[in-house]
Enzyme design. Structure first.
Site, PDB file in Angstrom:
ATOM      1  CB  SER A 247      -4.618   0.726   2.012  1.00  0.00           C
ATOM      2  OG  SER A 247      -3.271   1.129   1.802  1.00  0.00           O
TER       3      SER A 247
ATOM      4  N   GLY B 214      -2.260  -4.365   7.867  1.00  0.00           N
ATOM      5  CA  GLY B 214      -0.994  -3.812   8.342  1.00  0.00           C
ATOM      6  C   GLY B 214      -1.236  -2.674   9.315  1.00  0.00           C
ATOM      7  N   GLY B 215      -1.067  -1.448   8.831  1.00  0.00           N
ATOM      8  CA  GLY B 215      -1.138  -0.264   9.682  1.00  0.00           C
ATOM      9  C   GLY B 215      -2.325  -0.219  10.632  1.00  0.00           C
TER      10      GLY B 215
ATOM     11  CG  ASN C 270       2.297  -8.073   8.681  1.00  0.00           C
ATOM     12  OD1 ASN C 270       3.137  -8.161   9.577  1.00  0.00           O
ATOM     13  ND2 ASN C 270       2.623  -7.964   7.399  1.00  0.00           N
ATOM     14  CD1 TRP C 271       0.105  -6.261  14.810  1.00  0.00           C
ATOM     15  CD2 TRP C 271       1.345  -6.764  16.619  1.00  0.00           C
ATOM     16  NE1 TRP C 271      -0.761  -6.558  15.842  1.00  0.00           N
ATOM     17  CE2 TRP C 271      -0.018  -6.873  16.966  1.00  0.00           C
ATOM     18  CE3 TRP C 271       2.303  -7.044  17.604  1.00  0.00           C
ATOM     19  CZ2 TRP C 271      -0.436  -7.231  18.253  1.00  0.00           C
ATOM     20  CZ3 TRP C 271       1.890  -7.400  18.879  1.00  0.00           C
ATOM     21  CH2 TRP C 271       0.532  -7.492  19.197  1.00  0.00           C
ATOM     22  CE  LYS C 272       2.910  -4.464   6.647  1.00  0.00           C
ATOM     23  NZ  LYS C 272       2.816  -3.714   5.392  1.00  0.00           N
TER      24      LYS C 272
ATOM     25  CG  HIS D 254       4.471  -9.164   3.551  1.00  0.00           C
ATOM     26  ND1 HIS D 254       4.979  -7.971   3.080  1.00  0.00           N
ATOM     27  CD2 HIS D 254       3.234  -8.892   4.028  1.00  0.00           C
ATOM     28  CE1 HIS D 254       4.081  -7.020   3.295  1.00  0.00           C
ATOM     29  NE2 HIS D 254       3.008  -7.549   3.861  1.00  0.00           N
TER      30      HIS D 254
ATOM     31  N   GLY E  30       0.359  -0.039   2.368  1.00  0.00           N
ATOM     32  CA  GLY E  30       0.903   1.112   3.077  1.00  0.00           C
ATOM     33  C   GLY E  30       0.780   2.420   2.310  1.00  0.00           C
TER      34      GLY E  30
ATOM     35  CD  GLU F 231      -0.703  -8.374   2.161  1.00  0.00           C
ATOM     36  OE1 GLU F 231      -1.353  -7.773   3.020  1.00  0.00           O
ATOM     37  OE2 GLU F 231       0.505  -8.582   2.264  1.00  0.00           O
TER      38      GLU F 231
ATOM     39  CD  GLU G 204       6.013  -4.573   3.966  1.00  0.00           C
ATOM     40  OE1 GLU G 204       6.159  -5.109   5.076  1.00  0.00           O
ATOM     41  OE2 GLU G 204       5.036  -3.836   3.684  1.00  0.00           O
TER      42      GLU G 204
HETATM   43  P1  13P Z   1      -1.285  -1.939   5.139  1.00  0.00           P
HETATM   44  O1  13P Z   1      -2.609  -2.405   5.699  1.00  0.00           O
HETATM   45  O2  13P Z   1      -0.525  -1.061   6.088  1.00  0.00           O
HETATM   46  O3  13P Z   1      -1.434  -1.372   3.771  1.00  0.00           O
HETATM   47  O4  13P Z   1      -0.371  -3.249   4.987  1.00  0.00           O
HETATM   48  C1  13P Z   1      -0.891  -4.357   4.341  1.00  0.00           C
HETATM   49  C2  13P Z   1       0.047  -5.493   4.536  1.00  0.00           C
HETATM   50  O5  13P Z   1       1.142  -5.491   4.010  1.00  0.00           O
HETATM   51  C3  13P Z   1      -0.362  -6.583   5.410  1.00  0.00           C
HETATM   52  O6  13P Z   1       0.509  -7.652   5.311  1.00  0.00           O
END
Ligand code: 13P
Length: 249
Positions: free
Chosen positions: A211, A232-233, A9-11, A94, A172, A166, A96
């Site tokens: 994470s 994510g990251g 997930n590149w956000k 998600h 994050g 999640e 967010e």
């Molecule tokens: P991180 O891997 O950066 O914690 O993000 C997880 C996430 O929200 C994937 O959708």
């Protein structure tokens, strides 16, 4: 046997050229066919990334999808539009989106249905906040989030969907759920589904997100009810994303 799935997930990250380089970097390093793999990219990068990954094992997805089929909904992108640009997956719900943009359980359920109407596989994201966990409400929260989708779409709809657990406190933050904490939640989710449909429960891919890094992926993915990850990251770097991908057993 469930096939593992690893999704990036590149956000809201990257530029046109960095996104292109990242997709190409993943393709170059993609070795053995050990699992399904996809990247969920910002809308505007979709046409280009879909073209780059065309006819490869790397799937492409969106990070959201409109809860309506078409019409006067400024700023939204419909499932039909995503389908036209080669989207295989769409994230829905998600944390967010739920936290910053007011996505309710009902809106998330409607997004889930819209994706499926167009043959896009929804990746339903669920999970509790830190305060909910501290108050011992994790399973209540997960149940409420799942109920909303089951009530609108029916349990059968989970025959063609993915769930991503999640925990919000792990996203994050560098605070990963332990292997056992994640497994416990995944088991709960699978049991919830099994009470309604055994086959659906056995076949659905349930991903862990929060994470996930190259050094903790193996332990998480080894748990019996964890079928891969939503990253994510660490998905913003081809090498670390591929290391995570290669951690599936
Ligand atoms: P991180 O891997 O950066 O914690 O993000 C997880 C996430 O929200 C994937 O959708």
């Amino acid at each position: 046997m469930r096939r593992p799935l690893v999704v990036g997930n590149w956000k809201m990250n990257g530029t046109r050229s960095s996104a292109e380089a990242l997709a190409k970097g993943i393709l170059v390093g993609l070795g053995d066919d050990v699992a399904d793999i996809a990247v969920c990219v910002p809308y505007v990068f979709l046409p280009e990334i879909a073209q780059i990954v065309n006819n490869t094992r790397l799937g492409v997805g969106a990070q959201n999808v409109a809860d309506k089929p078409s019409g006067a909904f400024t700023g939204e992108v419909s499932a039909a539009m995503l389908k036209e640009f080669g989207c295989k997956y769409a994230l829905v719900g998600h944390s967010e989106r739920r936290t910053y943009y007011g996505d309710t359980d009902q809106i998330v359920a409607a997004r889930f249905c819209q994706a499926q109407e167009q043959g896009i596989i929804p990746i339903l994201c669920i999970g509790e906040t830190l305060s909910e966990r501290e108050q011992d409400k994790t399973f209540d929260v997960i149940t409420t989030q799942l109920d909303a989708v089951v009530n609108l779409a029916g349990i059968g709809a989970f025959g063609n969907a993915v769930i991503a657990y999640e925990p919000v406190w792990a996203i994050g933050t560098g605070l990963t759920a332990t292997d056992d904490q994640a497994q416990e939640a995944h088991r709960f989710i699978r049991n919830y589904l099994a009470a309604k449909d055994q086959t659906v429960a056995e076949n659905i891919q349930i991903l862990y997100g929060g994470s996930v890094k190259p050094d903790n992926a193996k332990g998480l993915f080894a748990m019996p009810d964890i079928d891969g990850g939503l990253i994510g990251g660490a998905s913003l770097d081809a090498e670390s994303f591929l290391k995570i991908y290669n951690s599936v057993n």
